[in-house]
Design a protein around this motif. Sequence first.
Motif, PDB file in Angstrom:
ATOM      1  N   ASP A 258      51.659  30.233  43.772  1.00 48.47           N
ATOM      2  CA  ASP A 258      50.534  29.352  43.442  1.00 48.47           C
ATOM      3  C   ASP A 258      49.766  29.934  42.261  1.00 48.47           C
ATOM      4  O   ASP A 258      49.596  31.160  42.164  1.00 48.47           O
ATOM      5  CB  ASP A 258      49.587  29.217  44.639  1.00 48.47           C
ATOM      6  N   ASP A 259      49.261  29.067  41.395  1.00 47.59           N
ATOM      7  CA  ASP A 259      48.472  29.537  40.256  1.00 47.59           C
ATOM      8  C   ASP A 259      47.270  30.370  40.708  1.00 47.59           C
ATOM      9  O   ASP A 259      46.909  31.363  40.074  1.00 47.59           O
ATOM     10  CB  ASP A 259      47.967  28.349  39.430  1.00 47.59           C
ATOM     11  N   GLY A 260      46.655  29.978  41.805  1.00 52.20           N
ATOM     12  CA  GLY A 260      45.472  30.679  42.278  1.00 52.20           C
ATOM     13  C   GLY A 260      45.759  32.130  42.618  1.00 52.20           C
ATOM     14  O   GLY A 260      44.931  33.018  42.362  1.00 52.20           O
ATOM     15  N   ALA A 261      46.922  32.383  43.194  1.00 51.30           N
ATOM     16  CA  ALA A 261      47.288  33.758  43.548  1.00 51.30           C
ATOM     17  C   ALA A 261      47.453  34.612  42.297  1.00 51.30           C
ATOM     18  O   ALA A 261      47.042  35.781  42.265  1.00 51.30           O
ATOM     19  CB  ALA A 261      48.571  33.759  44.373  1.00 51.30           C
ATOM     20  N   ILE A 262      48.023  34.034  41.249  1.00 52.17           N
ATOM     21  CA  ILE A 262      48.201  34.774  39.997  1.00 52.17           C
ATOM     22  C   ILE A 262      46.862  34.941  39.289  1.00 52.17           C
ATOM     23  O   ILE A 262      46.568  36.017  38.750  1.00 52.17           O
ATOM     24  CB  ILE A 262      49.215  34.056  39.091  1.00 52.17           C
ATOM     25  N   ASP A 263      46.041  33.889  39.291  1.00 52.07           N
ATOM     26  CA  ASP A 263      44.707  33.968  38.679  1.00 52.07           C
ATOM     27  C   ASP A 263      43.911  35.145  39.240  1.00 52.07           C
ATOM     28  O   ASP A 263      43.150  35.801  38.522  1.00 52.07           O
ATOM     29  CB  ASP A 263      43.928  32.681  38.937  1.00 52.07           C
ATOM     30  N   GLY A 264      44.085  35.395  40.524  1.00 49.19           N
ATOM     31  CA  GLY A 264      43.296  36.429  41.192  1.00 49.19           C
ATOM     32  C   GLY A 264      43.652  37.850  40.799  1.00 49.19           C
ATOM     33  O   GLY A 264      42.864  38.771  41.042  1.00 49.19           O
ATOM     34  N   VAL A 265      44.836  38.040  40.190  1.00 49.75           N
ATOM     35  CA  VAL A 265      45.261  39.414  39.889  1.00 49.75           C
ATOM     36  C   VAL A 265      45.646  39.652  38.432  1.00 49.75           C
ATOM     37  O   VAL A 265      45.706  40.801  37.992  1.00 49.75           O
ATOM     38  CB  VAL A 265      46.474  39.819  40.773  1.00 49.75           C
ATOM     39  N   ALA A 266      45.910  38.610  37.664  1.00 50.01           N
ATOM     40  CA  ALA A 266      46.492  38.767  36.328  1.00 50.01           C
ATOM     41  C   ALA A 266      45.707  39.734  35.445  1.00 50.01           C
ATOM     42  O   ALA A 266      46.284  40.617  34.794  1.00 50.01           O
ATOM     43  CB  ALA A 266      46.610  37.406  35.645  1.00 50.01           C
ATOM     44  N   SER A 267      44.401  39.614  35.421  1.00 51.69           N
ATOM     45  CA  SER A 267      43.593  40.460  34.533  1.00 51.69           C
ATOM     46  C   SER A 267      43.490  41.897  35.027  1.00 51.69           C
ATOM     47  O   SER A 267      43.091  42.791  34.273  1.00 51.69           O
ATOM     48  CB  SER A 267      42.186  39.881  34.382  1.00 51.69           C
ATOM     49  N   LYS A 268      43.871  42.138  36.283  1.00 49.81           N
ATOM     50  CA  LYS A 268      43.761  43.474  36.865  1.00 49.81           C
ATOM     51  C   LYS A 268      45.029  44.293  36.730  1.00 49.81           C
ATOM     52  O   LYS A 268      45.015  45.493  37.018  1.00 49.81           O
ATOM     53  CB  LYS A 268      43.401  43.358  38.350  1.00 49.81           C
ATOM     54  N   VAL A 269      46.119  43.680  36.286  1.00 50.02           N
ATOM     55  CA  VAL A 269      47.401  44.392  36.256  1.00 50.02           C
ATOM     56  C   VAL A 269      47.495  45.392  35.099  1.00 50.02           C
ATOM     57  O   VAL A 269      47.930  46.524  35.311  1.00 50.02           O
ATOM     58  CB  VAL A 269      48.583  43.406  36.229  1.00 50.02           C
ATOM     59  N   PRO A 270      47.113  45.059  33.879  1.00 50.89           N
ATOM     60  CA  PRO A 270      47.273  46.023  32.775  1.00 50.89           C
ATOM     61  C   PRO A 270      46.471  47.299  32.981  1.00 50.89           C
ATOM     62  O   PRO A 270      45.477  47.324  33.721  1.00 50.89           O
ATOM     63  CB  PRO A 270      46.767  45.251  31.552  1.00 50.89           C
ATOM     64  N   SER A 271      46.867  48.352  32.295  1.00 52.90           N
ATOM     65  CA  SER A 271      46.225  49.660  32.442  1.00 52.90           C
ATOM     66  C   SER A 271      44.764  49.655  32.022  1.00 52.90           C
ATOM     67  O   SER A 271      43.975  50.474  32.502  1.00 52.90           O
ATOM     68  CB  SER A 271      46.995  50.700  31.627  1.00 52.90           C
ATOM     69  N   GLU A 272      44.371  48.719  31.150  1.00 51.02           N
ATOM     70  CA  GLU A 272      42.989  48.709  30.674  1.00 51.02           C
ATOM     71  C   GLU A 272      41.989  48.372  31.785  1.00 51.02           C
ATOM     72  O   GLU A 272      40.784  48.535  31.604  1.00 51.02           O
ATOM     73  CB  GLU A 272      42.827  47.719  29.520  1.00 51.02           C
ATOM     74  N   SER A 273      42.482  47.945  32.955  1.00 52.13           N
ATOM     75  CA  SER A 273      41.581  47.657  34.077  1.00 52.13           C
ATOM     76  C   SER A 273      41.053  48.931  34.731  1.00 52.13           C
ATOM     77  O   SER A 273      40.159  48.872  35.577  1.00 52.13           O
ATOM     78  CB  SER A 273      42.310  46.809  35.131  1.00 52.13           C
ATOM     79  N   SER A 274      41.608  50.094  34.341  1.00 58.68           N
ATOM     80  CA  SER A 274      41.169  51.364  34.918  1.00 58.68           C
ATOM     81  C   SER A 274      40.110  52.027  34.047  1.00 58.68           C
ATOM     82  O   SER A 274      40.205  52.013  32.813  1.00 58.68           O
ATOM     83  CB  SER A 274      42.368  52.313  35.060  1.00 58.68           C
ATOM     84  N   PRO A 275      39.112  52.663  34.644  1.00 53.48           N
ATOM     85  CA  PRO A 275      38.103  53.385  33.848  1.00 53.48           C
ATOM     86  C   PRO A 275      38.679  54.605  33.131  1.00 53.48           C
ATOM     87  O   PRO A 275      38.045  55.128  32.202  1.00 53.48           O
ATOM     88  CB  PRO A 275      37.060  53.806  34.891  1.00 53.48           C
ATOM     89  N   ASP A 276      39.876  55.060  33.539  1.00 54.33           N
ATOM     90  CA  ASP A 276      40.514  56.193  32.871  1.00 54.33           C
ATOM     91  C   ASP A 276      41.302  55.773  31.634  1.00 54.33           C
ATOM     92  O   ASP A 276      41.858  56.620  30.927  1.00 54.33           O
ATOM     93  CB  ASP A 276      41.460  56.919  33.835  1.00 54.33           C
ATOM     94  N   HIS A 277      41.351  54.493  31.352  1.00 52.04           N
ATOM     95  CA  HIS A 277      42.097  53.968  30.213  1.00 52.04           C
ATOM     96  C   HIS A 277      41.403  54.322  28.895  1.00 52.04           C
ATOM     97  O   HIS A 277      40.181  54.384  28.825  1.00 52.04           O
ATOM     98  CB  HIS A 277      42.205  52.437  30.335  1.00 52.04           C
TER      99      HIS A 277
END
Length: 331
Positions: A258-277
């Motif tokens: 479902d699009d909603g399931a992907i919407d909920g995580v897509a922006s969190k997958v790349p490494s830039e989502s970590s404060p150590d990035h």
Amino acid sequence: MLPATITAMHPLDSKKTTAHDAANGLFKNALRDATEIRCHTHKIADASILDAGIDTNGSLAAGLILARLCMGDLAEIQITACDNDTYASSNAVFVRTDDPLVACLGCQYAGWPIQTNDFFAMGSGPMRMARGREETLVMLNLTQAASSVVGVLESDKLPTRSAVETIAEQCGVSTSNLHLAIAPSTSIAGSVQVVARSIETAIHKLHELKFDVTQIVSATGHAPLPPPAKPGDTTTGIGRTNDAMLYGATVTLWIDADDGAIDGVASKVPSESSPDHGRPFADVFKEYDYDFYKVDPMLFSPAVVVIHNLRSGKTWRTGRLKTDVLIQSFT
């Protein structure tokens, strides 16, 4: 004989060939061609050992074989050209798989820290499924017994007898049916097999984000191949291979969800989502006293993730490449 081009492909016949079967066949061929791919072979406690970078320089071909072994030979892997101005390297490792769950989480993920009183290594490969003790493997029904198992070790010394016996016992096989390939991250082969983990890092990140990874149908990954570090300089070797992933890898996933399931995580997958990035991994690693388990686990993921939803036709692209960090790390 090995193919003339530096390409590693495995034409799977649907699901008839298991990761254990495919990896055992590939390992047998690698032993036969060990001299040609600049590897050494050993017998330790009756186990077969393929040294691809400890007492030998190894080779690119050996690195591709280690990467294939890591993935249970369920992927196509190539060394390709890339834009040096973007990636601070003229070469990249490209990976494609149509069995991402088994290839990446079942086999490739380095989820087994192998430790005895005289040896330590990170363990990958189909042997993890035979061991079947990791929570992720149990949760995703990825445990699979076998009479003969193959594993890949990341270490700068050959396994000891106690390590071999421990691995065999935990996998439920005799030491004579245990086959191990090994290389340090500072070697040519070790660099290739680590950089071939781009897809795995994205899928593991999605699993950590509680996304149903069984909905991932196919995947590709592309990451720059860094220069190897000086022998013995493990921190630089680990730093460069991780930076290739964190700041230079692009992973594309084909998902049926479902699009909603992907919407909920897509922006969190790349490494830039970590404060150590944002810094070379060697600096981050040093800050945490060279302890992987202290580093933010959300950092270990590709720079860019593209998701195509087969159900809706919608595409997400998140993350960004960081050429400046790659240049700092590689040069």
